[in-house]
Structure formats: C-alpha cells, structure tokens
Design a protein around this motif. Structure first.
Motif, short mmCIF file in Angstrom:
data_model
loop_
_atom_site.label_atom_id
_atom_site.label_comp_id
_atom_site.label_asym_id
_atom_site.label_seq_id
_atom_site.Cartn_x
_atom_site.Cartn_y
_atom_site.Cartn_z
N LEU A 62 75.63 19.03 56.86
CA LEU A 62 74.71 20.06 56.40
C LEU A 62 74.51 20.07 54.89
CD1 LEU A 62 75.95 23.05 58.56
CD2 LEU A 62 73.78 21.88 58.77
N VAL A 63 75.40 19.44 54.16
CA VAL A 63 75.39 19.62 52.71
C VAL A 63 74.08 19.15 52.08
CG1 VAL A 63 76.47 18.92 50.54
CG2 VAL A 63 77.89 19.54 52.50
N VAL A 64 73.67 17.92 52.37
CA VAL A 64 72.46 17.37 51.74
C VAL A 64 71.20 18.17 52.13
CG1 VAL A 64 70.91 15.38 51.63
CG2 VAL A 64 73.37 15.07 51.37
N PRO A 65 70.94 18.39 53.44
CA PRO A 65 69.74 19.19 53.76
C PRO A 65 69.82 20.61 53.22
CG PRO A 65 71.04 18.75 55.73
CD PRO A 65 71.59 17.88 54.66
N LEU A 66 71.01 21.21 53.24
CA LEU A 66 71.15 22.58 52.76
C LEU A 66 70.88 22.67 51.27
CD1 LEU A 66 71.98 25.52 53.33
CD2 LEU A 66 74.33 24.86 52.88
N VAL A 67 71.47 21.76 50.48
CA VAL A 67 71.27 21.78 49.04
C VAL A 67 69.81 21.51 48.70
CG1 VAL A 67 71.79 20.57 46.88
CG2 VAL A 67 73.63 21.17 48.44
N PHE A 68 69.25 20.46 49.30
CA PHE A 68 67.87 20.09 48.96
C PHE A 68 66.88 21.18 49.36
CE2 PHE A 68 63.84 17.93 50.06
CZ PHE A 68 63.50 17.49 48.79
N VAL A 69 66.95 21.62 50.62
CA VAL A 69 65.98 22.59 51.12
C VAL A 69 66.12 23.94 50.39
CG1 VAL A 69 65.25 23.92 53.14
CG2 VAL A 69 65.79 21.50 53.37
N SER A 70 67.35 24.41 50.22
CA SER A 70 67.54 25.71 49.58
C SER A 70 67.13 25.68 48.11
CB SER A 70 69.00 26.16 49.71
OG SER A 70 69.86 25.27 49.05
N LEU A 71 67.42 24.56 47.42
CA LEU A 71 67.02 24.47 46.02
C LEU A 71 65.50 24.39 45.88
CD1 LEU A 71 69.48 22.17 44.05
CD2 LEU A 71 68.74 24.47 43.46
N VAL A 72 64.84 23.66 46.77
CA VAL A 72 63.38 23.60 46.74
C VAL A 72 62.81 25.00 46.96
CG1 VAL A 72 61.34 22.76 47.95
CG2 VAL A 72 63.19 21.19 47.40
N CYS A 73 63.36 25.72 47.95
CA CYS A 73 62.89 27.08 48.22
C CYS A 73 63.09 28.00 47.01
CB CYS A 73 63.63 27.67 49.43
SG CYS A 73 63.21 26.91 51.00
N GLY A 74 64.29 27.94 46.44
CA GLY A 74 64.59 28.80 45.30
C GLY A 74 63.75 28.48 44.09
N THR A 75 63.59 27.19 43.78
CA THR A 75 62.82 26.80 42.60
C THR A 75 61.34 27.06 42.79
OG1 THR A 75 64.45 25.03 42.29
CG2 THR A 75 62.46 24.93 40.96
N ALA A 76 60.81 26.82 44.00
CA ALA A 76 59.39 27.04 44.27
C ALA A 76 59.01 28.50 44.14
CB ALA A 76 59.04 26.53 45.66
N SER A 77 59.98 29.39 44.36
CA SER A 77 59.70 30.83 44.25
C SER A 77 59.71 31.32 42.81
CB SER A 77 60.72 31.62 45.07
OG SER A 77 62.02 31.47 44.53
N LEU A 78 60.12 30.46 41.88
CA LEU A 78 60.14 30.83 40.47
C LEU A 78 58.88 30.30 39.80
CD1 LEU A 78 63.86 29.92 39.68
CD2 LEU A 78 62.95 32.17 40.23
N SER A 79 57.87 31.15 39.71
CA SER A 79 56.60 30.70 39.16
C SER A 79 56.65 30.53 37.65
CB SER A 79 55.49 31.69 39.54
OG SER A 79 55.83 33.00 39.12
N GLU A 80 57.62 31.19 37.00
CA GLU A 80 57.72 31.10 35.55
C GLU A 80 58.73 30.03 35.16
OE1 GLU A 80 58.61 34.87 33.82
OE2 GLU A 80 57.54 35.96 35.38
N PRO A 81 58.31 28.99 34.45
CA PRO A 81 59.26 27.96 34.01
C PRO A 81 60.37 28.52 33.13
CG PRO A 81 56.99 27.21 33.73
CD PRO A 81 56.93 28.67 34.09
N SER A 82 60.06 29.58 32.37
CA SER A 82 61.07 30.18 31.49
C SER A 82 62.21 30.78 32.29
CB SER A 82 60.42 31.26 30.61
OG SER A 82 59.85 32.29 31.41
#
Length: 440
Positions: A62-82
């Motif tokens: 689970l580690v690779v899919p969990l890290v990749f998918v969750s990080l993509v979700c978290g980063t995509a929700s941050l519309s502000e680069p700052s």
C-alpha cells in the motif's frame, strides 16, 4: 473469554493480545525445544515467517499507491503555490530541528553514562559495510529521472517530488484539472478501503512477527551491550514521551496526554513492523480521523515524515558513535561531535523507512569522524529490538508535526482531537459497513 467477547475487542487490544501471545509462544518453543530443527524449519522459518512476511508485504504493497495518490490529492487541493511552500518549509524545519535535538540528547547521555568498555573490543570483529551514499548524492537522488521507475522501485523521495509536481500541475489547469483531482480523490478512498481490509489481519501478523522475534533474538549479545541498549532506550523514551508532547503543548496548546492516548495503534504497529513506511497507512488514518488533521495537510506531512524524519535513528547513531569510540579508546573532539550531529541530521533525509537501514547510515556517520565501522558488529545483535522502539518514536514525531502544521494552517479540527470517544473509534475489523473510515 468467549468468542463474542473477543470479537468486541478493539484493534489496540487485539494487537496487544497478538504481541503478548507471540512472545509467550515464541519463548515457550525456544525453551522447551532448544536447537530443534523441527521448530526452526516449520515454525521459525516456516509458519511464523510466512505469516509475518505476508502481513508486511500487504502493508508495504500500500505504501507507494498511498503516498502517491494522497500526495497528489493534497497538493492538487492547494491552489496557492505559496501555501505549498509554507507547508514544506514548516514541515522540514520541524523535522530537522527535532532530529538535531534527538542526536544532541543522545550524545550528551552517552558522554554522561559512558556505555563503552574497551574490553568489548575483540580481534576479528567484522561488519560488512554496505556503501552509504554521500550527502551530495542524496540530494541528487531526490529528483527522479524516470518517475515510473521510481514508483516500481519504491524510491520514496522521488515519488514525493513527482507527486507534488503532478499535483501542482493539476491545480493549475482549471476544469480539466478538477476532473483529474476528483478521480484521484475517488482513488484515494479505494486505497483507504484496502487499508481497512488489511487491518483485519493485523493481530495475526503481529503475533507471527513477535513469535519469530522471540525465537531468533540472541540474548548473549544483549547482555554484553546492556548499558548501550539501556541508554538508547531511555533517550528514545524521553524524546518520544517528553520532547514531542512538550513541543505539541508549547506550539499548539493541545493536551499531550490525549495525543499519546490516540497514538497507541500507530505506535504498536510501528513497534511490531519496525518500518515507518509500512506503518504509514495506519498513521494517516489516525492523524485524520482520530487527531483531526485535514487530509490536505496529513497527505503531505506524513509521507514526507516517513521518509525524512528519523529521530529514533539519529538517537541510535549518536549513542552508537560515542559507544564505539569509547570501546576502541578513541577520543572525539568537539568538532567531531558537531560533525556527527550535522551528518546524522542531514543523513536522516536520505534514510528509507525500512527495518535495519539505520545501520547503513551509521556506517556513514562513523566514516565522517574516522571511527572503525567494525564496531557496528557489537550492537547489531540488539539493533532489531531498538529498531522497533525507534520506529515508534519516528511515527510519533510525524504525527506531532502533522498536528502542529495543520493547526498553524487552520486545517485542524480541535473538536475531534479533544473528543475522548474519538480515541475509541478504532478501525472496525468486524464490519466494514458500519464504520466508514474514508474521508467524506
């Protein structure tokens, strides 16, 4: 205890029961049938090894899919680069600071209690050193040249970098990006459901791991380095139960006792698996659903922490460096100790969250101050036990960082954290329909 009562046991109680039974059965088999080839072949290397290995493989799956998918979700929700820059800066600053504090405490304790004894240095001592990467190579290796290869090889730092870049790109392409983000959010819920399914096997996996450990751990080596073991253990407990809770209280005002109470499942998993990465699915569920950290924060700080936050390993390296220097009668200067602190702190960034990797990084630290790496042979016998404890310390630090960063960003639900019942809403391993642990 009836079958109905057993079924009502929470996950923590079931894991503790599995650990206890594993240790008892392992010790019984070891003492009743010493040097038995049948026990060795069919239990130690057979049943227990198979059960434990399957459980660890399922978690690591689970580690690779969990890290990749969750990080993509978290980063995509941050519309502000700052905001992404703030998150990264705060998280890395906390991890590096606590690592420096950890190794400083370790060196101070080792100098104070002097665990090393020159009589332990024996001729013919040998430890096969695996080549540790240079700090420059560690920095270069952070950035992937082939992200698909990084995913297949499980190179966590490269996966994190690629997932962050991918998530940022999603957040900047408007409507098409939102459709992709929705797909990853759905995929994230599927991954979390798989986590829930695998948790059903946790008590059995922990039982097998502890039974095998009880059958294989050599007590003679432990006796010869008991003082070293005790100092490392005490510093680990101080760091995990005093330093982290104190930082949590000072920086957030939250109740550290409630935090420790809600960390039980995570710490037990970390202790039994000796792998921050394998424990990551449990850490993420706990941080979100029992601590109150928002998924946007937890999905960023926890995968990063499982890769770069190795305070427990730094403590081992600090005490071991002083211990080995004392055993071989080598005096280290103040500049040497400062070099150990700096090297171990920076090396933690390149330390993978898997069992035993701390010894490889220790070889790198010893080389930096001119100590014989053969001294590692003295401590390798008890390192497995210490590895389990320091992994529990590492995941505790990851969770503290997540709460501190989440609260500072206004992405923290304090009601969930302060709710005593939330600590009892454990993963439902009896009914997957009655307790949905995915985010809604």
């Amino acid at each position: 205890m009836t079958a109905k009562d057993t079924k009502k046991l929470g996950l923590t109680a079931q894991i503790l029961l599995g650990m206890f039974l594993g240790v008892i059965i392992g010790l019984l088999l070891r003492n009743l049938f010493p040097d038995s080839e049948i026990i060795q072949q069919y239990f130690t290397e057979g049943l227990f090894d198979v059960m434990g290995s399957i459980f660890l493989s399922l978690l690591k799956m689970l580690v690779v899919p969990l890290v990749f998918v969750s990080l993509v979700c978290g980063t995509a929700s941050l519309s502000e680069p700052s905001k992404l820059g703030r998150l990264g800066g705060k998280t890395l600053a906390f991890y590096l600071f606590t690592t420096a504090v950890a190794i400083t405490l370790a060196i101070a304790a080792a100098l104070l209690f002097h665990p090393g004894n020159a009589s332990l240095a024996v001729e013919g001592m040998h430890y096969e050193v695996k080549e540790a990467p240079s700090l420059a190579q560690v920095i270069i290796n952070i950035f992937p040249s082939n992200p698909i290869q990084s995913l297949t090889e499980g190179n966590m730092l490269q996966i994190i970098v690629f997932a962050i870049i991918f998530g940022v790109a999603i957040s900047h392409i408007g409507e098409r990006g939102r459709r992709v983000a929705e797909f990853f959010n759905d995929l994230n819920e599927v991954v979390m459901r798989v986590v829930t399914l695998i948790m059903m096997l946790a008590p059995f996996g922990v039982f097998a791991l502890m039974a095998k450990l009880s059958l294989t751990l050599g007590l003679d080596t432990f006796e010869s380095v008991a003082k070293y073991f005790g100092i490392v253990l005490i510093v680990l407990l101080i760091h995990g139960l005093l330093v982290y809770p104190a930082l949590l209280k000072v920086l957030t005002g939250l109740n550290p006792l409630m935090f420790i109470r809600k960390m039980r499942d995570v710490q037990l998993f970390a202790f039994s698996t000796a792998s921050s990465s394998a424990t990551l699915p449990v850490t993420m569920q706990t941080a979100e659903h029992r601590m109150g950290a928002d998924n946007k924060i937890a999905s960023f700080t926890l995968p990063l922490g499982a890769t770069v936050n190795m305070d427990g390993t730094a403590i081992m390296q600090g005490v071991a460096t002083v211990f080995i220097a004392q055993v071989f009668g080598i005096d280290l200067s103040l500049s040497d100790y400062l070099m150990v602190i700096l090297t171990a702190t920076l090396a933690s960034v390149g330390t993978a969250g898997v069992p035993g990797v701390g010894l490889i990084m220790l070889a790198m630290v010893l080389n930096q101050v001119g100590l014989p790496v053969e001294g590692i042979a003295l401590i390798i016998g008890v390192d497995r036990l210490l590895d389990m404890v320091r992994t529990a310390v590492n995941v505790t630090g990851d969770s503290v960082a997540t709460i501190i960063v989440a609260k500072s960003e206004g992405e923290f639900n304090e009601e969930i954290f302060n709710d005593p019942m939330a600590s009892k809403k454990e993963i439902d391993i009896d009914s997957l329909e009655g307790n949905d642990l995915t985010r809604t």
